[in-house]
Design an enzyme around this catalytic site. Sequence first.
Site, PDB file in Angstrom:
ATOM      1  N   ARG A  93      -0.764  -0.437  -5.911  1.00 16.46           N
ATOM      2  CA  ARG A  93       0.128  -1.007  -4.898  1.00 16.46           C
ATOM      3  C   ARG A  93      -0.389  -0.770  -3.478  1.00 16.46           C
ATOM      4  O   ARG A  93       0.379  -0.636  -2.542  1.00 16.46           O
ATOM      5  CB  ARG A  93       1.556  -0.470  -5.054  1.00 16.46           C
ATOM      6  CG  ARG A  93       2.168  -0.939  -6.388  1.00 16.46           C
ATOM      7  CD  ARG A  93       3.608  -0.609  -6.481  1.00 16.46           C
ATOM      8  NE  ARG A  93       3.816   0.811  -6.501  1.00 16.46           N
ATOM      9  CZ  ARG A  93       4.790   1.440  -5.875  1.00 16.46           C
ATOM     10  NH1 ARG A  93       5.651   0.755  -5.174  1.00 16.46           N
ATOM     11  NH2 ARG A  93       4.907   2.741  -5.939  1.00 16.46           N
TER      12      ARG A  93
ATOM     13  N   SER B 245      -4.090  -1.589  -0.788  1.00 11.19           N
ATOM     14  CA  SER B 245      -5.464  -2.075  -0.618  1.00 11.19           C
ATOM     15  C   SER B 245      -6.048  -1.315   0.563  1.00 11.19           C
ATOM     16  O   SER B 245      -5.328  -0.602   1.272  1.00 11.19           O
ATOM     17  CB  SER B 245      -5.456  -3.587  -0.327  1.00 11.19           C
ATOM     18  OG  SER B 245      -4.877  -3.817   0.940  1.00 11.19           O
TER      19      SER B 245
ATOM     20  N   ASP C  85      17.339 -23.749  -4.676  1.00  6.57           N
ATOM     21  CA  ASP C  85      16.579 -22.524  -4.944  1.00  6.57           C
ATOM     22  C   ASP C  85      15.970 -22.034  -3.645  1.00  6.57           C
ATOM     23  O   ASP C  85      15.481 -22.815  -2.849  1.00  6.57           O
ATOM     24  CB  ASP C  85      15.456 -22.831  -5.939  1.00  6.57           C
ATOM     25  CG  ASP C  85      15.966 -22.771  -7.361  1.00  6.57           C
ATOM     26  OD1 ASP C  85      16.858 -21.931  -7.621  1.00  6.57           O
ATOM     27  OD2 ASP C  85      15.496 -23.561  -8.195  1.00  6.57           O
TER      28      ASP C  85
ATOM     29  N   PHE D  53      -6.343  -4.939  -3.728  1.00  4.64           N
ATOM     30  CA  PHE D  53      -4.957  -4.636  -4.055  1.00  4.64           C
ATOM     31  C   PHE D  53      -4.769  -4.770  -5.554  1.00  4.64           C
ATOM     32  O   PHE D  53      -5.321  -5.667  -6.190  1.00  4.64           O
ATOM     33  CB  PHE D  53      -4.025  -5.630  -3.336  1.00  4.64           C
ATOM     34  CG  PHE D  53      -2.587  -5.437  -3.678  1.00  4.64           C
ATOM     35  CD1 PHE D  53      -1.803  -4.514  -2.975  1.00  4.64           C
ATOM     36  CD2 PHE D  53      -1.986  -6.160  -4.711  1.00  4.64           C
ATOM     37  CE1 PHE D  53      -0.475  -4.346  -3.288  1.00  4.64           C
ATOM     38  CE2 PHE D  53      -0.660  -5.982  -5.026  1.00  4.64           C
ATOM     39  CZ  PHE D  53       0.090  -5.070  -4.320  1.00  4.64           C
TER      40      PHE D  53
END
Lengths: 678, 569
Positions: free
Chosen positions: A380, A382, A306, A375
């Site tokens: 979307r 900050s 992974d 944020f």
Amino acid sequence: MSKTVDTTLFDPAIVRPALRSALRKLDPRQMIANPVMFVTEVVAALTTILFLRDVVTGGAQSLLTGQIAAWLWFTVYFANLAEAMAEGRGKARADTLRATQSETTAKKLAAPDAAAFDEVSSRSLSTGDLVLVETGDIIPADGEVIDGVASVDESAITGESAPVIRESGGDRSSVTGGTRIVSDWLKVRVTARPGESFLDRMIALVEGAKRQKTPNEIALNILLVGMTIIFLLVVVTLQPFIAYSGAFVPVAFLIALLVTLIPTTIGGLLSAIGVAGMDRLVKANVVAKSGRAVEAAGDVDTLLLDKTGTITFGARRADAFLALPGVSDARLARAAFLASQGDETPEGRSVVDFARPLLPGNEASDAAIRSTIAFSAQTRLSGADLDDGTTLRKGAADAVLAWCGTGRSQPLGDMVERIARSGGTPLVVAENQRPLGVIHLKDIVKPGIRERFAELRRMGVRTVMITGDNPLTAAVIAAEAGVDDFLAEATPENKLELIRKEQAEGKLVAMCGDGSNDAPALAQADVGVAMNPGTPAAKEAGNLIDLDSDPTKLIEIVMVGKQLLISRGALTTFSIANDVAKYFAILPALFVTAYPGLGALNVMGLASPGSAILSAVIFNALVIIALIPLALKGVRYAPASAASLLRRNLLIYGLGGLVVPFIGIKAIDLVVSALSLA
Amino acid sequence: MASDILQFILYCVLLAALAWPLGIYLARVFSGEQTFLFPLLAPVETGIARACGVDPRTADQHWTRYALAALAFNLAGWFVLYAMLRLQGVLPFNPQGLPGLSPDLAFNTAVSFVTNTNWQAYGGETTMSYFSQMVGLGVQNFVSAGTGIAVGAAVIRGFAGRETRGVGNFWIDLVRAVLYVLLPLSILFGLFLVWQGVPQNLASYVDATTLEGAKQTIAQGPAAAQIAIKQLGTNGGGFFNANSAVPYENPTPLTNFAEMLAILLIPAAFPFMFGTMVRDMRQGAAIFAAMLVLFLGSLALTYGSEIQGNPIVAELQVDQSAGNMEGKEVRFGTGNSALWATATTAASNGSVNAMHDSFMPLGMLAPMLQMQTGEVVFGGVGSGFYGMLAFVLLTVFIAGLMVGRTPEYLGKKIEAKEVKLSVIAFLVMPLGVLVFGAMATMIPAALASVQDAGPHGLSEILYAYSSGTGNNGSAFAGFGANTPYHNTMIGIAMLLGRYVFIIPMLAIAGSLAAKKTVPASAGTFPTHTPLFVGLLVAVVLIIGGLTFFPALALGPIAEHMAMLAGQTV
């Protein structure tokens, strides 16, 4: 756990019980499982009888026969000792595990929503029972969380002191018997009967009690039995050949020849190597459900890894600041730094960390922030509003540009485009509604991982990165990490398909996973490593369980598997190569009465026939003791191509196996003749 | 000596140069591809197949059926040959009126020719009628070699197969082996021999009066055809008792050289056939190299001992500058005798052009060891190669573990089943040589056949049983083999040496054929490198050699030491 009970090789606590246990193992009913040593034991008994006969009848060779008999018993005993020590090391681990497994009271629930519970013994629980576990309680059995969230102290099995979160649903729903709840409560459905729990399995495994022979071990055993039969034929027919030549050789001498020729070295250490291999795995905090899986790990051709957590750090990180024309780097860095103060996401933290060294002087602390804008997934972005009225924003390109109320300028558009194309994430920084530049966020490949993959490639193992990213992003990271291939936009289905495709080509595939949706792939893979906190389905499907939940562990497991096979091969080669020297020691001693000319074969110049035979037998016994550390620790293994591994191991164990006994037997002969033992 | 060595080099170079293309040709024949002989022979093959009711397209056999077919065919061949030898007196083409053979000799001889051993407990011209030679022994010379080639091809198919069930069809393989390989080569070689002066007639023996006035009977017969197939098919059974030392069998230096090449030609082609069929010539070349190294080692030992001559004889003022010439044909000398002896015992041929019994102690050691390792240094046609494959599997299994993977050969995992079957095959030689040999040293009836006292007597026994079990067929002349005891026991040894190799190796082929092939990677044990060649040689020497070293120490080695010490017994 490994941190608490890592034992030195000759720890008295292990050696002492092993000495006793090795004696118990002399029982022929146990010995028969190891045909080579069984033969040795039978002829040791025979030599003892011959010795007793000689003592009674006053035979001339009785002293020598007695010594040979004694050393034959030592040979068997040393082999047993090796096995007992390997098991002892496992037992030491098992005992600490068992301490956590003492009987507890369980709060058994009649129904999932029942408020009342019965207090029963943990041993009376059976599969499907529901139990309530509250703060301070020991979880009575392996199970799946059906309700509640709690932090659990799993240090008893993982050695990790920080508590972990267990909750119903999701991929963190499995709990292990013997672990303790630190806070809150859980309702658990029991998934294992007492005695079959995860911990029980682990104890049985490390104790070697339930250890089954692995396929390679079985094949090797057949070879060793075959060689034993061949050498039996050689020695049994030697008697008439010598008689034909007009001489007589005491049976004890022929027995000495037999025992030194049959592969006692590998025969005596084979089972110790297997037990020790398991032990090494447990030391790495991995539990194998069968030895077969460990051996298969050595054969793995393809590793599915992974991306997140294994190849890259979990979250994306700031990698570069790109200022627009006319904006200084320092100004951009300062704006990014301040605008990210309200961003607690890992990405935001990484911007702060990345910017801090770039700030000119103490400017950052000078700036007084009036308020920060945190944020959120909705906005979307900050930001920060400063005392001097400056407003700073940082966030997704379209969100920040919307805040600015302007369109994309040409250079800014290019930068954003380029970062996106390279697989990164562009964040735009703006001051007072005016864009300053772009932050390049990207997946950071873990340091050192590229070298690991190169190592694996040298070993002939192909690495495939599995990621949910789009192919573009995946390709960039794959190239950077140096994996051989990648699977982008991975789903459980195409993961399974990839495994099947590799297997159809004859390859062995290893993977790790934790979620329930990984279960089919884990089951399909030849080596499936389930993460300990994973779902019961995943743990059931995998054939190895990693208690540390470290996805890079897969590489370790492959190494342990290879080391196990190499240790067996090396000692087999050594054992067979040893026979050459033993021939040159014993044959001239046997034949010199028939044909004095054959004394020329005594190339080692051994003192007397009796001393030559005794020295060979002693060497044969001592070499087992000398190789116990090697058997328990495994042959040193550094990743390399098969060709160079072969060259190296052949040089050490093949050539060494030819030469060492010449030196060893000669040295023992000097001692034996100095002490006038024969 | 320099000319001898030059000839050895020429021999090896020519052998490799001929074996390589022949191996590719063999691979094409047994893959069912067209070859240049196809237009001529395909109709014959189809005709035979149709007559036997075999459909080449659907005839692929599981290894068990393949093995059964081979065994049934050999058993039937044995019955026919046994009956023919027993009834020789009433059968035609018997101008000398030779009687039928005794039961034990007929058993031994029938087994011997069916197993491709051609151990001859009889003297050809004094025992066999022309009918027995041509229809009996001649036919088995072809089909026993054909059986070996067929089984060899089937075993190779198993190694090359990719998840297939069958290993080929025995009947088709047998027909192809005879039709496309043995017959054309024998016809060519037979014509060459006739040109060189080997007789091919059905005439009665000729009586001649020698210069001293004594009467000499000169045997005649259809020799050329027999000799061609005896060499090419690693049969080795001589038409005449003295085998290839007789001028009628081996008249010129050219025939001597050509016959030596013929002995190893097909066995040496097998590694290249293997390389072609497994689609990796390097694998075949590696096995060829290992065989060649072992061959050269044996040759060096044999030639080295022979050329030095016998120090005891030298002390008697007998010139030993040409080497040990006792029992050697003056026409061939030491070099050609040593090369022939090495070649004929490397291959399980067994034809001789010198008396092996008279070789120096160490000169006979190498030939014996080559037989005792199971005739795998080139070996018999087909059989030598599948025997060597058993050693390859053993090597891969022992050393393969050292690279940290389950041992695999050509991408196929070597597991318990293959190890078990190889071990069964490896038990054959110790059983046939050591156990049967030890029995012979204890049974008075058996000991009566031994001519010499001391270590040489033991060598005679060991040589006979090594030759029998290894399916070689050469013998020490001093050993009186034609007794009921030895006829029976050597007969059994020949059966063991042939079929307890064929069956396990076919089983291995069947098992491997069904396996998946793992693609090679950097982690794969390399089986084509010089290192592997060395390893294979070491395993053959250590496993094969260690088994027989004690017995050999009491035979040839003791004899050698005694000779150095100046003792005669």
